[in-house]
Design a protein around this motif. Structure first.
Motif, PDB file in Angstrom:
ATOM      1  N   ASP A 172     -55.365  44.588 117.646  1.00  0.00           N
ATOM      2  CA  ASP A 172     -56.284  43.549 118.123  1.00  0.00           C
ATOM      3  C   ASP A 172     -56.479  43.607 119.623  1.00  0.00           C
ATOM      4  OD1 ASP A 172     -57.898  41.490 118.686  1.00  0.00           O
ATOM      5  OD2 ASP A 172     -56.459  39.910 118.228  1.00  0.00           O
TER       6      ASP A 172
ATOM      7  N   GLU B 290     -58.267  42.028 113.403  1.00  0.00           N
ATOM      8  CA  GLU B 290     -57.197  41.038 113.270  1.00  0.00           C
ATOM      9  C   GLU B 290     -56.522  41.239 111.911  1.00  0.00           C
ATOM     10  OE1 GLU B 290     -56.265  38.355 115.498  1.00  0.00           O
ATOM     11  OE2 GLU B 290     -58.022  37.906 116.698  1.00  0.00           O
TER      12      GLU B 290
ATOM     13  N   ASP C 165     -60.162  35.330 111.828  1.00  0.00           N
ATOM     14  CA  ASP C 165     -58.901  35.923 112.280  1.00  0.00           C
ATOM     15  C   ASP C 165     -57.948  36.041 111.088  1.00  0.00           C
ATOM     16  OD1 ASP C 165     -56.436  36.452 113.477  1.00  0.00           O
ATOM     17  OD2 ASP C 165     -56.867  35.288 115.264  1.00  0.00           O
TER      18      ASP C 165
ATOM     19  N   ARG D 187     -62.240  44.214 117.636  1.00  0.00           N
ATOM     20  CA  ARG D 187     -60.961  43.488 117.616  1.00  0.00           C
ATOM     21  C   ARG D 187     -60.446  43.250 116.189  1.00  0.00           C
ATOM     22  NH1 ARG D 187     -60.623  38.255 120.923  1.00  0.00           N
ATOM     23  NH2 ARG D 187     -58.531  38.495 120.064  1.00  0.00           N
TER      24      ARG D 187
ATOM     25  N   ASP E  79     -60.252  31.586 114.858  1.00  0.00           N
ATOM     26  CA  ASP E  79     -59.612  31.464 116.167  1.00  0.00           C
ATOM     27  C   ASP E  79     -60.701  31.501 117.239  1.00  0.00           C
ATOM     28  OD1 ASP E  79     -57.960  31.460 118.359  1.00  0.00           O
ATOM     29  OD2 ASP E  79     -57.299  33.543 118.107  1.00  0.00           O
TER      30      ASP E  79
ATOM     31  N   GLU F 163     -55.845  26.641 117.008  1.00  0.00           N
ATOM     32  CA  GLU F 163     -56.216  27.754 116.139  1.00  0.00           C
ATOM     33  C   GLU F 163     -55.590  27.482 114.775  1.00  0.00           C
ATOM     34  OE1 GLU F 163     -54.527  31.360 117.634  1.00  0.00           O
ATOM     35  OE2 GLU F 163     -54.786  32.453 115.772  1.00  0.00           O
TER      36      GLU F 163
HETATM   37 CA    CA Z   1     -57.315  35.746 117.459  1.00  0.00          CA
END
Ligand code: CA
Ligand code: FEO
Ligand code: CA
Ligand code: CA
Length: 666
Positions: A382, A472, A557, A470, A572, A609
């Protein structure tokens, strides 16, 4: 071009869509579901099979009847039988009618040792913190108490194991952290910060009233950023792991920034070291590639390196001695790994498994394991424009006999997503001819496989992996084996590609793939996009339509499949997306890949989150985590007060979700 038009251009032409994006069910999902739900066999499920031209022995007549009764196109019965929750900015948790959400084991809950009570003014000592639940809950797993060697079935008693990703220092101490001229001055404060990191193991039981309680148990345990650990696998004992603490390069202290998680078929917990680089500082002008590629800087996030004493100096990677056994130049190389913990043995030494690669690990998710077959697991890196990896063990899985050594010998691959919907797993193996050729062509050399793994990101660069938005969490569909991964967002994407189709991707998406050939161990796959997150004007739901008020989301996420193949998605979002976007607070949704239906199930409190998810085998209890509620708060300026209410510091906590009628959640 407005976002609408862009999406139409990207997804409406049909040339880049690799497989089925319609709401059509997958035939294998329907068959698998049919086998499990005999009770439905005369109705909805058979109707669907008939629509798809499938006949089963003795079922034709029933199928025809139900098809006629239902009419075409067939619309299966919903597997999400709840009213979606509206977006919210309340400082509380919202779940659908008929469900309960109960905070559990918030930061500071005593679980071991002297069981020191949490003090509202955060005046607990460093030693107290080592005996209490850590801060900032993240990945989590429920091990039924009878799961010591693998699967277990107890749903009212087990070990809840969870990560504590990082800390909010302003809330951890009565009046925030103290420093003078950029240097920390209190060893006690920093020890408390170190002890608030890591992992908690908590034995819990559901009492006769149906409430979950923490048991005073010898199994309860805190693992912190100072707990002694071993380093095994191809990089264990490598010259690049030698430190003053471990001249052999086989031991280290602590795990940190533990984000998502995994669990093994043999009953152990896996915690993942994500944004660990910021815990170190180095003042060296020239950095070796194994530090540079991971973003080491001259100052650290919390300044732990600025205090005297070996326990703190290890966070200073500056070269100070004649060789590596005299300083901590290699200490950062002890991080970025997957760590295996045996939750059933409180004396076990956690093990860093280096064969799984070194990067910003966000979880490790296993494909279904089969006796006599190799184990396969997936992990995302990530960070913006990093990669998705897969590990295939050398040895085969033997139920009751296999253990963590399966994670020491195997092949690490990195993913390339081609524009034509095909994909390849590229081996990062010094003995592999294609890897050798890629290294030669890039003019890069590695002394051994240990060095390849310490430099996993560089190795992946060399073979031409696809830069992702990214990566996750991952999740594997329990019936179809299809692998899903969240790609949370990527503000720095300038060049879209088929697998990451939006420039400056603010909202994120979910990609999925099917491995080709038998099992998950092969090197080719076929991928498609499952979801484009975003507002109504810039999104695509799993059924191909834009998202709507019942399911808009951003920055997916956390990801998890329940055992009936429903996909749970956690968000998130941060910054302006949270405060001014149309999405409200962070949330959790459920999607049914079979129908494309998707609904919001939960909204979290302000600033938090929603992350971490685990269930009991009977699916009557779902555990999730709320991380950093009231983010940005200080002792004198509370931006949120969940879960304790007005005047109290916000605390990360687990949340227990049950139904009011105590039946299965769905
Ligand atoms: Ca995150
Ligand atoms: Fe710690 Fe990638 O979330
Ligand atoms: Ca997190
Ligand atoms: Ca995460």
């Amino acid at each position: 071009m407005n976002p609408d038009n862009k999406d139409t251009a990207l997804f409406g032409s049909g040339d880049e869509l690799p497989s089925n994006h319609s709401s059509n069910p997958h035939i294998n999902e329907l068959i698998a579901d049919l086998g499990r739900r005999q009770v439905l066999a005369g109705g909805a499920a058979l109707g669907a099979l008939a629509f798809l031209g499938v006949s089963l022995p003795g079922t034709t007549q029933a199928a025809e009847q139900s098809s006629k009764a239902l009419g075409f196109p067939f619309k299966p019965r919903t597997r999400l039988p709840f009213t979606p929750v509206a977006i919210s900015r309340a400082d509380s948790i919202t779940v659908p009618a008929g469900y309960r959400a109960t905070p559990f084991i918030p930061w500071g809950t005593p679980i071991t040792g002297r069981y020191p009570a949490f003090l509202d003014d955060a005046s607990n000592s460093a030693q107290d913190q080592a005996e209490q639940i850590g801060m900032h809950h993240d990945g989590m797993h429920f091990f039924p108490i009878d799961a010591q060697r693998g699967s277990g079935h107890k749903s009212d008693h087990g070990l809840l194991v969870l990560n504590h990703e990082y800390i909010d220092a302003p809330l951890l101490h009565p009046n925030g952290p103290t420093s003078v001229n950029g240097k920390r001055v209190s060893a006690e404060e920093v020890r408390k910060e170190i002890n608030a990191h890591g992992v908690s193991v908590v034995e819990i039981r559901r009492n006769v009233r149906g409430d979950w309680e923490v048991l005073p148990s010898a199994r309860n345990r805190r693992i912190t950023a100072a707990t002694p650990m071993q380093i095994r696998g191809p990089a264990g004992g490598h010259a690049l792991l030698r430190t003053r603490y471990s001249p052999e390069g086989k031991a280290t202290r602590g795990t940190q920034n533990n984000c998502s998680n995994g669990f093994t078929p043999w009953g152990t917990y896996l915690t993942c070291e994500e944004n660990w680089a910021g815990y170190f500082a180095t003042r060296d002008a020239e950095l070796p590639r194994e530090l540079k590629r991971y973003g080491l800087r001259s100052t650290s996030r919390f300044g732990w390196d600025t205090l005297p004493g070996d326990e703190f100096e290890r966070f200073d990677a500056t070269r100070k001695a004649a060789d590596a056994s005299g300083d901590y130049r290699n200490e950062p190389n002890h991080f970025g790994w997957i760590v295996e913990i045996d939750p059933f043995d409180p004396d076990s030494v956690p093990v860093k498994r280096t064969a799984l690669g070194r990067f910003a690990h966000e979880g490790l998710i296993f494909a279904p394991v089969k006796p006599g077959k190799r184990v396969v697991c997936y992990s995302g890196d990530d960070s913006q424009n990093e990669y998705i990896y897969k590990y295939v063990s050398r040895d085969k899985y033997r139920p009751g006999r296999s253990d963590g050594r399966l994670l020491d010998e195997g092949t690490l691959y990195v993913a390339r997503f081609n524009a034509d919907s095909s994909g390849e797993w590229l081996p990062l193996d010094i003995a592999d001819a294609s890897f050798q050729a890629a290294c030669a062509s890039a003019g890069v050399s590695f002394a051994d496989q240990g060095e390849v793994l310490i430099n996993t990101r560089l190795a992946a660069d060399i073979v031409g992996a696809t830069k992702m938005d990214r990566p996750e969490w991952g999740a594997v569909h329990p019936d179809t084996g299809e692998v899903y991964f969240t790609l949370t967002n990527n503000s720095s994407r300038t060049t879209p590609d088929a697998a990451n189709p939006r420039p400056a991707n603010a909202y994120g998406h979910i990609i999925r793939w099917n491995e080709q050939g038998r099992g998950h161990a092969g090197t080719r796959f076929t991928w498609s996009l499952f979801l484009l997150a975003g507002p109504e004007t810039n999104s695509r739901a799993p059924n191909g339509a834009p998202l709507d008020a019942s399911n808009i989301l951003a920055s997916p996420d956390g990801l998890w499949f329940d055992d009936e193949g429903r996909l749970w998605i956690q968000t998130d979002m941060s910054g302006s997306q949270l405060s001014t976007g149309p999405f409200g607070n962070n949330q959790m949704l459920v999607a049914d890949p079979k129908t494309g239906e998707m609904k919001r199930f939960l909204v979290g409190p302000q600033g938090a989150e929603v992350t971490g998810i685990a269930a009991t085998p009977d699916f009557r209890t779902l555990f999730i985590n709320i991380q950093h509620p009231g983010e940005g708060s200080t002792a004198s300026n509370l931006l949120g007060t969940w879960p304790d209410g007005p005047g109290k510091r916000p605390r990360s906590a687990t949340v227990i979700i049950t139904r009011e009628d105590n039946r299965r959640l769905l």
